[in-house]
Design an enzyme around this catalytic site. Structure first.
Site, PDB file in Angstrom:
ATOM      1  N   THR A 130       0.821  -1.216   0.000  1.00  0.00           N
ATOM      2  CA  THR A 130       0.000   0.000   0.000  1.00  0.00           C
ATOM      3  C   THR A 130       0.852   1.261   0.000  1.00  0.00           C
ATOM      4  OG1 THR A 130      -1.764  -1.154   1.192  1.00  0.00           O
ATOM      5  CG2 THR A 130      -1.799   1.253   1.259  1.00  0.00           C
TER       6      THR A 130
ATOM      7  N   THR B 291      -6.640  -7.963   3.104  1.00  0.00           N
ATOM      8  CA  THR B 291      -5.959  -7.606   1.860  1.00  0.00           C
ATOM      9  C   THR B 291      -4.462  -7.463   2.077  1.00  0.00           C
ATOM     10  OG1 THR B 291      -6.458  -5.266   2.266  1.00  0.00           O
ATOM     11  CG2 THR B 291      -7.982  -6.483   0.865  1.00  0.00           C
ATOM     12  N   LEU B 292      -4.006  -7.627   3.317  1.00  0.00           N
ATOM     13  CA  LEU B 292      -2.589  -7.790   3.642  1.00  0.00           C
ATOM     14  C   LEU B 292      -1.752  -6.580   3.254  1.00  0.00           C
ATOM     15  CD1 LEU B 292      -2.288 -11.454   2.287  1.00  0.00           C
ATOM     16  CD2 LEU B 292      -3.053 -10.713   4.548  1.00  0.00           C
ATOM     17  N   CYS B 293      -2.332  -5.389   3.265  1.00  0.00           N
ATOM     18  CA  CYS B 293      -1.624  -4.174   2.847  1.00  0.00           C
ATOM     19  C   CYS B 293      -1.063  -4.323   1.432  1.00  0.00           C
ATOM     20  CB  CYS B 293      -0.513  -3.807   3.827  1.00  0.00           C
ATOM     21  SG  CYS B 293      -1.115  -3.120   5.377  1.00  0.00           S
ATOM     22  N   ASN B 294      -1.759  -5.076   0.616  1.00  0.00           N
ATOM     23  CA  ASN B 294      -1.373  -5.266  -0.780  1.00  0.00           C
ATOM     24  C   ASN B 294      -2.653  -5.252  -1.607  1.00  0.00           C
ATOM     25  OD1 ASN B 294      -0.520  -6.367  -3.329  1.00  0.00           O
ATOM     26  ND2 ASN B 294       1.291  -7.183  -2.300  1.00  0.00           N
TER      27      ASN B 294
END
EC number: 2.8.1.9
Length: 823
Positions: free
Chosen positions: A127, A390-393
């Site tokens: 992100t 969303t796993l910072c992705n």
């Protein structure tokens, strides 16, 4: 050590874990991509260093300050050498974390020319890399595939240049561990002038060497966080290729320590330091204690693991073992259990294409997706720590799940937010589960995790038993029910006040009088506290003293001689107890179960200290405003509601989906979902029979114990009129109830649906200790549509009993007469 791969650590990894990572004794930690764990001896070494040396501010000239400067310089050089970076070619800037490094680079590019810069980034970026696009004045582009990047590189020399260009991508995806071509950096530099590369190596360096020995092939800027490698300290770095250092020349802001002279009067002028890049960029006093800790981290890491190559080999072996087991796991009908998100070209045996991270989702035997939040909750109950969402992705996750931008905007409009439990939308998962390995991971971690998946999510035979068993023809005509106990929870998520036998208790549309009228709010965030995060709240026990008009609160064990007591007036207008009176001007927003609610906080320091000291959390008591501000419960769609997910499997068991307006929106105070929660003693008994008959887990000792009905925090517990023998009871018959009448006045209650359960039921209400039951057993026996249910939500009807609202009461022993869903 053939059964453990090619690990070349100085000691066996299990020996290292026992000696250096005692916190892993009862925990399976599989979130090393978030942060790895620090070694015990690292903290001890750092502590000895601080207690043996006097360190001063590096900007001073005293002996302690010069010692700090010397240590910082030495550790900076050691960090460069850790990445095989020649200090003649590279400089290292200490920053807070990788994100701070990204922002420093992006800000400098924005200020490097009047028109700004152009920015490109790979879709699989963190992100923070994506966020840099907002600073790109010339424009930005997201590269969705590697082929797009290759095509762009091949045409770089023909593209018109309007200003500097910056291309950013991760060395390793923090989502699924896929590794990207390292050669892009050198090729981009060779293909075009004024085009630079920013490589995010934060995920890569946690388990793999990062070699900068070939400066011609290196990125211009590399960003990382040291806690990903060592667990501690919380510190980041920006590694700058010196030939790209001119990008920072136009940087406007300057902080303490970065200038040689500053004029403040008359002419506004300053002279930046020119001796090194880091001296120009490290604004203010460095976090020199953290940097000194980094020296201990390097020493400890090398002593324990030898080299990053050793860690890479060890984690690669474990990841391959885990991947093979996950991808071969099958349900009884041959359908896959785990759907792993991995590019076809990546290989867990090839460190150039894949790191030790697995991104996946789970599916049922019929192909239905299993909600990520429920899996993470269940894993947490078993002391298995994983990551979901969303796993910072955002780009990588959306691409893996085939969500378009329009899809995501629609989800946002429907209420989906980062970190929430909107697990499945439009029949597809909204996020991903992630398991990531680290230097101290071992085969036991793999076995424990796979055992967890096999126990809870592998279907070994067709599920022929309905969660709600069908009614027997004569079941509804057997003996009736009565109210066994009544509980009021005056302070949300704290202990219960048991209504005494023989005492009639008033009930309103909002629920039992005084129920969830107060809450504890965090003084910093305003969020209402709950037992999921603070299990000791169970030991805060309120007592409603109607004769004296006070809420008397005690904290601690029931028989503890050190118990303290606080009295709160029940009457809002009562000013006799000035130290605990409600501050009418202290209304403030608070978050309760995701809702924004206006509460009135008590301003008394006595009140705040009473709760804060006991919980160890800065909090105070707050009260829900008068009824004019009553919240409305959202309509429930759980098990046994008018729109039951079981209806397709049980045709005719439930009526049509035509809920009444009254059942849709019922007034509540600070309750989670409905005015009243009911459970059945027979259902609790059956659940406990199942718990006691189930095998213990690896981390448990002895036989599993039954749980008290109190863990379900129900307002009403109903029991059958013939409690013995237990086998004669009718467990879960309440799932068939559409409505019920209670007491001599036949108070009419609508059943709104079943209560969705979370891991808070694992908190023992007498001790405040969290266990794994009953949630583990509920997950196996009471799951429907990815949700776990136990108990029923009720609301008193506004008509149908012939009594005025003010006279409605219930009492222990009252007769309960249910009405069942019709055919």
């Amino acid at each position: 050590m053939s059964d453990r791969g090619k690990c070349q650590y100085p000691d066996d990894v299990d020996v290292i874990r026992e000696r250096e990572y005692p916190l892993l004794k009862d925990t399976t930690y599989l979130d090393h991509a978030g942060t790895t764990l620090y070694a015990k001896s690292l903290i001890e070494s750092f502590s000895r260093d601080l207690t043996s040396n006097l360190y001063g501010n590096p900007h001073s000239m005293s002996a302690p300050s010069q010692l700090s400067t010397q240590r910082v310089d030495d550790i900076r050089l050691r960090a460069l050498r850790f990445f095989s970076a020649d200090p003649e070619e590279f400089d290292l800037v200490f920053v807070a974390n990788a994100t701070a490094a990204i922002k420093l680079v992006a800000d400098s590019f924005r200020e490097s020319t009047p028109q700004g810069f152009w920015y490109g980034y790979h879709v699989d970026s963190h992100t923070s890399l994506v966020g840099a696009r907002e600073l790109a004045g010339i424009g930005s582009r997201c590269f969705v595939t590697d082929a797009e990047v290759e095509s762009w590189i091949s045409q770089l020399d023909t593209e018109p240049v309007q200003g500097p260009r910056l291309f950013a991508y991760p060395a390793q995806s923090n989502m699924n561990g896929r590794r990207f071509p390292r050669g892009w950096c050198g090729r981009i530099r060779e293909s075009a002038k004024d085009t630079y590369t920013l490589l995010d190596v934060a995920s890569l360096v946690s388990t793999s060497p990062f070699d900068l020995s070939d400066a011609s092939a290196a990125p211009d800027f590399a960003v990382l966080s040291f806690y990903k490698i060592f667990g501690f300290p919380d510190l980041g770095a920006l590694i700058v290729r010196k030939s790209a250092g001119h990008i920072f020349d136009k940087r406007k802001f300057f902080g303490g320590g970065t200038v040689d002279m500053v004029l403040t009067q008359g002419t506004q002028w300053h002279a930046k330091k020119q001796s090194s890049i880091h001296e120009r960029l490290e604004d203010g006093t460095l976090p020199f204690h953290n940097i000194i800790a980094l020296g201990s981290a390097f020493d400890t890491h090398e002593r324990l693991f030898g080299s990053m190559d050793n860690i890479s080999s060890h984690t690669r072996f474990l990841a391959k073992r885990l991947y093979d087991r996950m991808t071969t796991l099958r349900h009884y009908n041959g359908e896959s259990v785990c759907h792993v998100y991995k590019p076809s070209h990546s290989d867990y045996t090839d460190p150039s294409t894949q790191g030790p991270i697995l991104a996946f989702n789970l599916r049922s035997s019929q192909g239905a997706w299993i909600g990520k939040s429920e899996v993470e909750k269940m894993a947490s109950v078993r002391n298995i720590q994983i990551r979901s969402g969303t796993l910072c992705n955002p780009g990588g996750t959306a691409a893996s799940l085939n969500w378009s931008g329009a899809d995501m905007l629609r989800h946002f409009g429907a209420g989906m937010r980062c970190g929430d439990d909107h697990d499945i939308m439009d029949g597809r998962p909204t996020g991903i589960l992630r398991v990531s390995l680290g230097a101290m991971s071992n085969l036991t971690d793999i076995d424990t995790f796979m055992g967890f998946i096999e126990e809870f999510y592998v279907e070994k035979s067709p599920n022929v038993c309905a969660l709600v068993p069908p009614l027997e023809a004569n079941l509804t005509h057997r003996s009736g029910f009565h109210v066994e106990s009544l509980s009021v929870y005056p302070i949300k998520s704290c202990g219960a006040f048991k209504v005494p036998d023989g005492k009639r208790w008033e009930i309103r549309r909002e629920g039992l009088v005084w129920d969830r009228e107060w809450c504890l709010i965090h003084q910093g965030t305003g969020t209402a506290l709950n037992q999921k995060r603070y299990p000791r709240m169970a030991l805060i026990r309120p007592f409603i003293d109607l004769s004296h008009g006070v809420l008397r609160v005690t904290c601690g064990s029931i028989r503890s001689p050190s118990q303290k007591t606080l009295e709160i007036p029940l009457d809002r207008e009562n000013s006799n107890l000035t130290t605990t009176s409600l501050c009418q001007n202290s209304s403030k927003p608070s978050t309760v179960c995701g809702d924004q609610v206006i509460v009135q906080a008590y301003s008394s320091p006595t009140v705040s200290a009473f709760f804060s000291d006991f919980l160890g959390v800065p909090c105070t008591l707050a009260r829900f405003p008068p009824q004019s501000s009553t919240r409305l419960a959202e309509p429930r769609r759980g098990l046994g509601s008018r729109k039951s997910p079981l209806r397709p499997a049980m045709p005719g068991a439930f009526p049509q989906d035509t809920p009444t307006p009254e059942a849709e929106r019922n007034p509540i105070l600070l309750s989670n979902e409905s005015p009243i929660l009911l459970i059945s003693r027979s259902s609790v008994n059956r659940l406990n029979e199942t718990i006691k008959s189930s095998p213990t887990t690896t981390n448990s000792t002895g036989r599993k114990k039954a749980v008290a009905a109190d863990v379900f925090r129900a307002n009403i517990v109903v029991a059958e009129d013939f409690p013995q023998p237990v086998s004669a009871g009718r467990p879960y018959i309440e799932d068939h109830w559409e409505s019920l009448r209670i007491g001599p006045d036949n108070l009419h209650f609508n059943v709104l649906g079943s209560c969705q359960r979370c891991q808070m039921v694992c908190v023992d209400q007498l001790t405040g200790v969290r266990g794994e039951e009953p949630y583990s057993t509920l997950a196996k026996t009471r799951k429907s549509g990815n949700k776990i249910y136990f108990g029923r939500h009720l609301a008193i009807s506004s008509n149908g009993d012939g009594n005025s609202v003010n006279s409605r009461t219930v009492m222990v022993g009252d007769v309960v007469t249910p009405s069942y869903y019709g055919p």
